[in-house]
Scaffold this active site. Sequence first.
Site, mmCIF file in Angstrom:
data_model
loop_
_atom_site.group_PDB
_atom_site.id
_atom_site.type_symbol
_atom_site.label_atom_id
_atom_site.label_comp_id
_atom_site.label_asym_id
_atom_site.label_seq_id
_atom_site.Cartn_x
_atom_site.Cartn_y
_atom_site.Cartn_z
ATOM 1 N N MET A 1 1.097 -1.315 -0.050
ATOM 2 C CA MET A 1 -0.238 0.159 -0.354
ATOM 3 C C MET A 1 0.330 1.194 0.132
ATOM 4 S SD MET A 1 -3.675 -0.609 2.228
ATOM 5 C CE MET A 1 -3.005 -0.200 3.453
ATOM 6 N N HIS B 1 9.025 0.979 4.306
ATOM 7 C CA HIS B 1 9.896 1.363 4.630
ATOM 8 C C HIS B 1 10.579 -0.211 4.755
ATOM 9 C CE1 HIS B 1 7.457 -1.939 5.851
ATOM 10 N NE2 HIS B 1 6.338 -1.450 6.617
ATOM 11 N N GLY C 1 11.186 -2.524 5.839
ATOM 12 C CA GLY C 1 10.888 -3.916 5.830
ATOM 13 C C GLY C 1 9.881 -4.181 4.101
ATOM 14 N N HIS C 2 9.542 -3.704 3.393
ATOM 15 C CA HIS C 2 9.354 -4.092 1.557
ATOM 16 C C HIS C 2 10.224 -3.873 0.934
ATOM 17 C CE1 HIS C 2 5.469 -0.768 3.511
ATOM 18 N NE2 HIS C 2 4.957 -2.591 2.820
ATOM 19 N N GLY D 1 4.904 -9.801 4.003
ATOM 20 C CA GLY D 1 6.190 -10.086 5.652
ATOM 21 C C GLY D 1 5.586 -11.186 6.511
ATOM 22 N N SER E 1 7.055 -0.710 10.545
ATOM 23 C CA SER E 1 5.026 -0.926 9.535
ATOM 24 C C SER E 1 4.710 0.385 9.171
ATOM 25 C CB SER E 1 3.665 -1.035 10.530
ATOM 26 O OG SER E 1 2.897 0.051 10.933
ATOM 27 N N ARG F 1 2.480 2.658 9.737
ATOM 28 C CA ARG F 1 1.721 2.920 10.934
ATOM 29 C C ARG F 1 2.682 3.556 11.820
ATOM 30 N NH1 ARG F 1 -2.565 -0.625 9.676
ATOM 31 N NH2 ARG F 1 -4.353 0.613 8.032
#
Lengths: 319, 319
Positions: free
Chosen positions: B43, B47, B49-50, B169, B207, B209
Amino acid sequence: MSHSANTALGDGQIPVFDSIAAFREWREELRRQGKTVGFVPTMGALHAGHLGLVKNARKECDAVVVSIFVNPAQFAPHEDLDQYPRSFDSDYASLVESKSCAAILLPKVSEMYPAGITLDRAQQQGTFVEVQGLSHQMEGIPRPHFFRGVATVVTKLFNIVQPDRAFFGQKDAQQCVVVRAMIRDLLLPIRMRALPTAREQDGLAMSSRNRYLTPEMRNIATLLYRAISAAKEVIQTGATNEREEILKPAYAIIEEVTKQVKDQGLPFEVRLDYLSLVDVATLGEIEVLGKEQAAILSGAVYVGTTRLIDNVLINAEEL
Amino acid sequence: MSHSANTALGDGQIPVFDSIAAFREWREELRRQGKTVGFVPTMGALHAGHLGLVKNARKECDAVVVSIFVNPAQFAPHEDLDQYPRSFDSDYASLVESKSCAAILLPKVSEMYPAGITLDRAQQQGTFVEVQGLSHQMEGIPRPHFFRGVATVVTKLFNIVQPDRAFFGQKDAQQCVVVRAMIRDLLLPIRMRALPTAREQDGLAMSSRNRYLTPEMRNIATLLYRAISAAKEVIQTGATNEREEILKPAYAIIEEVTKQVKDQGLPFEVRLDYLSLVDVATLGEIEVLGKEQAAILSGAVYVGTTRLIDNVLINAEEL
């Protein structure tokens, strides 16, 4: 049952895949060859209507895949899943004779529903596809889970077969509308074709369930087609655009035959389930038909315990 | 925003497709070249992680497609759809820098939801995909339509991208379980990979968020990870296999931090939403953990109005 999976094509023989993995290999080879694939999903018990779809698919595509799968998810517990006609040997012979079918997919229930499948909706687990807004009117009233079952199994079959084009019969009009919406909404790279209903000489729409009819039932089974044709005739004369007036002769024909059967003491009943005049895009019932509004005139009638459906199109060539 | 669709690859630039038709042409060319495609749906608000997923995908596949699409169907009317962070320019720069992304798919809401999409569930029309049995516990309790939204959009994206492998993830554990079941049930020819959660140095799960956290919130935001890690530690010592005993230290840590924040008069509240210990296959809550039972230890905590989730696996390497 002739399971000749992985057999070379030709000699009038058709490979039959009951393994999805084996089918995928066969499909991949077609892709490598750059061939287009047409797909005709069926529940077997093939009649001339199905074979017409297969022959038409062959005209538009390099190779045609026919699936035969009686889908538990589109039957309710009280319906005819166990009694649904199964006739693989004659289906196979018809497809060989059609000279138009490149492969038969005959998947196992356990592969199609890896999470299992029960007819009890409250207990169903796993992934389901539903087309909201088009699934709960008309045929979806007596069968509230039917189109969820159809959309789910068609999605699975599309993911296995990966066709360029898929062929459906107009006879199942709401199914055509639901599947077309599903293809659009899920962004499936598939072109949908809905071909005209195949009919017996007297006009009866071909259906696997016609086998359930006794000769006496068969004699009067054209009543629904005659009814909706009479209503279409009213529209074509331009005499009226009001639902009530349009459907009047249709109700009259069905009433007349119902009475006849009763008066003659025949050992079965005729009972109208519904007549419907809906917009092609929304499947909403029409009270006043617009001048060029595309519509479906359809109905369902019980002849004995056999439920017959049929439809004709207004201001539209293909669903 | 740099929309260089149909641009040749190379020079560190990445083609960005906001047209599904243009993307399909690009995809078809890869197929002709026999290249494998990895897919990372996001989305946006990317970060580390992506980017880790993208880099791992590149190791396993010839070309990696990243989609950026904030999916309306997985937000409720009261949730943060409008506030959800959108940062295309920095996302694009990160993907260029990763040297691992071959194309960006940035589809329009109108193309993704041809029947339109409203956040009001009662009014939603069109095709939806739901994984029954796995969608209404854990994260599905406060968000009863969330996983239907996820399954639906992932199906659409899969149908556009047609990846060989898809990368998710582990942080969104239930999403991984739902998508894996969906791939299996819908017979999608896609291999699912669920990669370990990327964490900040202090353990906080990365995250999008996390951007909502003030520095004071960020200071205590590791409480959930510390809580579930403490519970996992209990299991690993072999001291007990009973849920209550396993979760006791986790509840204690969260209680302690909640009290601390209150006692220090910090301008926000900490509130536990839930802690959960479930079987990996059924997502059913576990009362007594089996000796080698694969399980997910997870939870959700509100820090201010930001809801953080996290999980660790028990007796399992990958979801």
